[in-house]
Design a protein around this motif. Structure first.
Motif, PDB file in Angstrom:
ATOM      1  N   ASP A   2       7.618  12.194  -6.288  1.00  0.00           N
ATOM      2  CA  ASP A   2       7.578  11.213  -7.371  1.00  0.00           C
ATOM      3  C   ASP A   2       7.822   9.806  -6.858  1.00  0.00           C
ATOM      4  OD1 ASP A   2       7.037  13.168  -9.226  1.00  0.00           O
ATOM      5  OD2 ASP A   2       9.099  13.352  -9.919  1.00  0.00           O
ATOM      6  N   ASP A   3       8.764   9.656  -5.901  1.00  0.00           N
ATOM      7  CA  ASP A   3       9.046   8.340  -5.338  1.00  0.00           C
ATOM      8  C   ASP A   3       7.834   7.792  -4.591  1.00  0.00           C
ATOM      9  OD1 ASP A   3      11.628   8.449  -6.325  1.00  0.00           O
ATOM     10  OD2 ASP A   3      12.490   9.125  -4.437  1.00  0.00           O
ATOM     11  N   VAL A   4       7.165   8.657  -3.863  1.00  0.00           N
ATOM     12  CA  VAL A   4       5.973   8.242  -3.116  1.00  0.00           C
ATOM     13  C   VAL A   4       4.872   7.815  -4.087  1.00  0.00           C
ATOM     14  CG1 VAL A   4       4.170   8.977  -1.522  1.00  0.00           C
ATOM     15  CG2 VAL A   4       6.524   9.723  -1.147  1.00  0.00           C
ATOM     16  N   THR A   5       4.655   8.591  -5.115  1.00  0.00           N
ATOM     17  CA  THR A   5       3.631   8.265  -6.107  1.00  0.00           C
ATOM     18  C   THR A   5       3.930   6.929  -6.783  1.00  0.00           C
ATOM     19  OG1 THR A   5       3.197  10.606  -6.501  1.00  0.00           O
ATOM     20  CG2 THR A   5       2.466   9.076  -8.203  1.00  0.00           C
ATOM     21  N   ARG A   9       1.599   3.568  -6.389  1.00  0.00           N
ATOM     22  CA  ARG A   9       1.065   2.855  -7.565  1.00  0.00           C
ATOM     23  C   ARG A   9       1.413   1.377  -7.515  1.00  0.00           C
ATOM     24  NH1 ARG A   9       2.738   7.475 -11.810  1.00  0.00           N
ATOM     25  NH2 ARG A   9       0.921   8.807 -11.517  1.00  0.00           N
ATOM     26  N   ARG A  10       2.637   1.058  -7.082  1.00  0.00           N
ATOM     27  CA  ARG A  10       3.052  -0.343  -6.964  1.00  0.00           C
ATOM     28  C   ARG A  10       2.194  -1.086  -5.942  1.00  0.00           C
ATOM     29  NH1 ARG A  10       9.461   0.941  -6.596  1.00  0.00           N
ATOM     30  NH2 ARG A  10       9.841   1.239  -8.820  1.00  0.00           N
ATOM     31  N   VAL A  11       1.985  -0.452  -4.801  1.00  0.00           N
ATOM     32  CA  VAL A  11       1.176  -1.070  -3.753  1.00  0.00           C
ATOM     33  C   VAL A  11      -0.251  -1.292  -4.244  1.00  0.00           C
ATOM     34  CG1 VAL A  11       0.097  -0.664  -1.499  1.00  0.00           C
ATOM     35  CG2 VAL A  11       2.547  -0.227  -1.803  1.00  0.00           C
ATOM     36  N   ILE A  12      -0.826  -0.285  -4.858  1.00  0.00           N
ATOM     37  CA  ILE A  12      -2.213  -0.396  -5.332  1.00  0.00           C
ATOM     38  C   ILE A  12      -2.333  -1.458  -6.414  1.00  0.00           C
ATOM     39  CG2 ILE A  12      -4.060   0.818  -6.562  1.00  0.00           C
ATOM     40  CD1 ILE A  12      -3.270   3.297  -4.915  1.00  0.00           C
ATOM     41  N   ARG A  13      -1.383  -1.506  -7.315  1.00  0.00           N
ATOM     42  CA  ARG A  13      -1.413  -2.522  -8.379  1.00  0.00           C
ATOM     43  C   ARG A  13      -1.377  -3.922  -7.754  1.00  0.00           C
ATOM     44  NH1 ARG A  13       3.436  -2.051 -10.876  1.00  0.00           N
ATOM     45  NH2 ARG A  13       2.853   0.063 -11.400  1.00  0.00           N
ATOM     46  N   ARG A  14      -0.476  -4.121  -6.804  1.00  0.00           N
ATOM     47  CA  ARG A  14      -0.387  -5.425  -6.157  1.00  0.00           C
ATOM     48  C   ARG A  14      -1.683  -5.739  -5.414  1.00  0.00           C
ATOM     49  NH1 ARG A  14       4.875  -7.093  -3.115  1.00  0.00           N
ATOM     50  NH2 ARG A  14       5.484  -7.359  -5.274  1.00  0.00           N
ATOM     51  N   TRP A  15      -2.205  -4.751  -4.697  1.00  0.00           N
ATOM     52  CA  TRP A  15      -3.437  -4.939  -3.935  1.00  0.00           C
ATOM     53  C   TRP A  15      -4.587  -5.355  -4.853  1.00  0.00           C
ATOM     54  CZ3 TRP A  15      -5.022  -5.976   0.653  1.00  0.00           C
ATOM     55  CH2 TRP A  15      -6.347  -5.747   1.011  1.00  0.00           C
ATOM     56  N   GLN A  16      -4.713  -4.694  -5.972  1.00  0.00           N
ATOM     57  CA  GLN A  16      -5.813  -4.963  -6.902  1.00  0.00           C
ATOM     58  C   GLN A  16      -5.684  -6.327  -7.578  1.00  0.00           C
ATOM     59  OE1 GLN A  16      -5.516  -1.400  -9.282  1.00  0.00           O
ATOM     60  NE2 GLN A  16      -7.049  -0.339  -8.041  1.00  0.00           N
ATOM     61  N   GLN A  17      -4.482  -6.867  -7.622  1.00  0.00           N
ATOM     62  CA  GLN A  17      -4.262  -8.166  -8.256  1.00  0.00           C
ATOM     63  C   GLN A  17      -4.471  -9.339  -7.305  1.00  0.00           C
ATOM     64  OE1 GLN A  17      -0.287  -7.642  -9.769  1.00  0.00           O
ATOM     65  NE2 GLN A  17      -0.994  -6.638 -11.636  1.00  0.00           N
ATOM     66  N   LEU A  18      -4.621  -9.058  -6.017  1.00  0.00           N
ATOM     67  CA  LEU A  18      -4.795 -10.143  -5.052  1.00  0.00           C
ATOM     68  C   LEU A  18      -6.167 -10.782  -5.198  1.00  0.00           C
ATOM     69  CD1 LEU A  18      -3.366  -8.566  -1.758  1.00  0.00           C
ATOM     70  CD2 LEU A  18      -2.264 -10.256  -3.240  1.00  0.00           C
ATOM     71  N   PRO A  19      -6.241 -12.103  -5.063  1.00  0.00           N
ATOM     72  CA  PRO A  19      -7.550 -12.752  -5.006  1.00  0.00           C
ATOM     73  C   PRO A  19      -8.309 -12.249  -3.781  1.00  0.00           C
ATOM     74  CG  PRO A  19      -5.774 -14.364  -5.292  1.00  0.00           C
ATOM     75  CD  PRO A  19      -5.133 -13.038  -5.015  1.00  0.00           C
ATOM     76  N   TYR A  69      -1.388  11.086   0.438  1.00  0.00           N
ATOM     77  CA  TYR A  69      -1.286  12.460  -0.056  1.00  0.00           C
ATOM     78  C   TYR A  69      -1.450  13.479   1.072  1.00  0.00           C
ATOM     79  CZ  TYR A  69      -0.768  10.983  -4.839  1.00  0.00           C
ATOM     80  OH  TYR A  69      -0.282  10.422  -5.988  1.00  0.00           O
ATOM     81  N   ASP A  70      -2.329  13.193   2.015  1.00  0.00           N
ATOM     82  CA  ASP A  70      -2.458  14.090   3.171  1.00  0.00           C
ATOM     83  C   ASP A  70      -1.157  14.131   3.977  1.00  0.00           C
ATOM     84  OD1 ASP A  70      -5.044  14.737   2.496  1.00  0.00           O
ATOM     85  OD2 ASP A  70      -5.982  13.570   4.102  1.00  0.00           O
ATOM     86  N   ALA A  71      -0.555  12.967   4.197  1.00  0.00           N
ATOM     87  CA  ALA A  71       0.699  12.906   4.952  1.00  0.00           C
ATOM     88  C   ALA A  71       1.801  13.691   4.241  1.00  0.00           C
ATOM     89  CB  ALA A  71       1.120  11.451   5.152  1.00  0.00           C
ATOM     90  N   CYS A  72       1.863  13.564   2.946  1.00  0.00           N
ATOM     91  CA  CYS A  72       2.891  14.298   2.183  1.00  0.00           C
ATOM     92  C   CYS A  72       2.673  15.803   2.269  1.00  0.00           C
ATOM     93  CB  CYS A  72       2.904  13.827   0.730  1.00  0.00           C
ATOM     94  SG  CYS A  72       3.574  12.160   0.536  1.00  0.00           S
ATOM     95  N   SER A  78       8.810  11.194   3.528  1.00  0.00           N
ATOM     96  CA  SER A  78       9.725  10.062   3.697  1.00  0.00           C
ATOM     97  C   SER A  78       9.104   8.979   4.570  1.00  0.00           C
ATOM     98  CB  SER A  78      11.076  10.511   4.247  1.00  0.00           C
ATOM     99  OG  SER A  78      10.938  11.040   5.538  1.00  0.00           O
ATOM    100  N   TYR A  79       8.306   9.378   5.544  1.00  0.00           N
ATOM    101  CA  TYR A  79       7.620   8.404   6.390  1.00  0.00           C
ATOM    102  C   TYR A  79       6.612   7.611   5.547  1.00  0.00           C
ATOM    103  CZ  TYR A  79       5.330   6.257  10.335  1.00  0.00           C
ATOM    104  OH  TYR A  79       4.825   5.328  11.207  1.00  0.00           O
ATOM    105  N   ALA A  80       5.869   8.300   4.706  1.00  0.00           N
ATOM    106  CA  ALA A  80       4.894   7.639   3.840  1.00  0.00           C
ATOM    107  C   ALA A  80       5.595   6.683   2.876  1.00  0.00           C
ATOM    108  CB  ALA A  80       4.073   8.669   3.068  1.00  0.00           C
ATOM    109  N   LEU A  81       6.702   7.122   2.307  1.00  0.00           N
ATOM    110  CA  LEU A  81       7.448   6.274   1.373  1.00  0.00           C
ATOM    111  C   LEU A  81       7.931   5.012   2.066  1.00  0.00           C
ATOM    112  CD1 LEU A  81       8.725   5.746  -1.372  1.00  0.00           C
ATOM    113  CD2 LEU A  81      10.678   7.149  -0.644  1.00  0.00           C
ATOM    114  N   ASN A  82       8.481   5.159   3.247  1.00  0.00           N
ATOM    115  CA  ASN A  82       8.962   4.001   3.993  1.00  0.00           C
ATOM    116  C   ASN A  82       7.811   3.044   4.305  1.00  0.00           C
ATOM    117  OD1 ASN A  82      10.976   2.498   5.484  1.00  0.00           O
ATOM    118  ND2 ASN A  82       9.939   3.240   7.321  1.00  0.00           N
ATOM    119  N   GLY A  83       6.685   3.572   4.740  1.00  0.00           N
ATOM    120  CA  GLY A  83       5.532   2.735   5.038  1.00  0.00           C
ATOM    121  C   GLY A  83       5.015   1.995   3.819  1.00  0.00           C
ATOM    122  N   LEU A  84       4.963   2.677   2.699  1.00  0.00           N
ATOM    123  CA  LEU A  84       4.499   2.049   1.459  1.00  0.00           C
ATOM    124  C   LEU A  84       5.449   0.940   1.015  1.00  0.00           C
ATOM    125  CD1 LEU A  84       3.349   5.218  -0.481  1.00  0.00           C
ATOM    126  CD2 LEU A  84       1.864   3.320   0.258  1.00  0.00           C
TER     127      LEU A  84
END
Length: 92
Positions: A2-5, A9-19, A69-72, A78-84
């Motif tokens: 759940d934490d990774v998801t 979502r936060r990363v993707i939302r920010r990414w999509q909002q960038l000019p 998702y593949d990494a998880c 935990s590695y994926a969460l830290n990277g995100l």
């Protein structure tokens, strides 16, 4: 997971909002994490690393999602969460 998801979502939302120009300038950060996760996932499975194809900034969020998702699935949650988290903090 759940934490990774949530963080993904936060990363993707920010990414999509960038000019577009800012996304272009920061695409390397996203691509780097996606490739790192792909490499570590394949290593966990005893497979050689493969380069993720460069499909442009528009596809990076989807590529990152797949790699997270593949990494998880192979125990790198935990590695994926830290990277995100680091990626989210690095994005403008």
């Amino acid at each position: 997971m759940d934490d990774v998801t949530t963080e993904l979502r936060r990363v993707i939302r920010r990414w999509q909002q960038l000019p577009a120009d800012t996304a272009h300038e920061n695409a390397g950060l996203v691509r780097e994490l996606a490739q790192d996760l792909a490499d570590r996932t394949r290593a966990q499975l005893g497979l050689a690393a493969l380069a993720i194809p460069d499909l442009g900034e528009a596809a990076l969020a989807d590529q990152l999602t797949v790699m997270v998702y593949d990494a998880c699935r192979v125990g790198l949650e935990s590695y994926a969460l830290n990277g995100l988290t680091q990626l989210r903090r690095a994005l403008p």
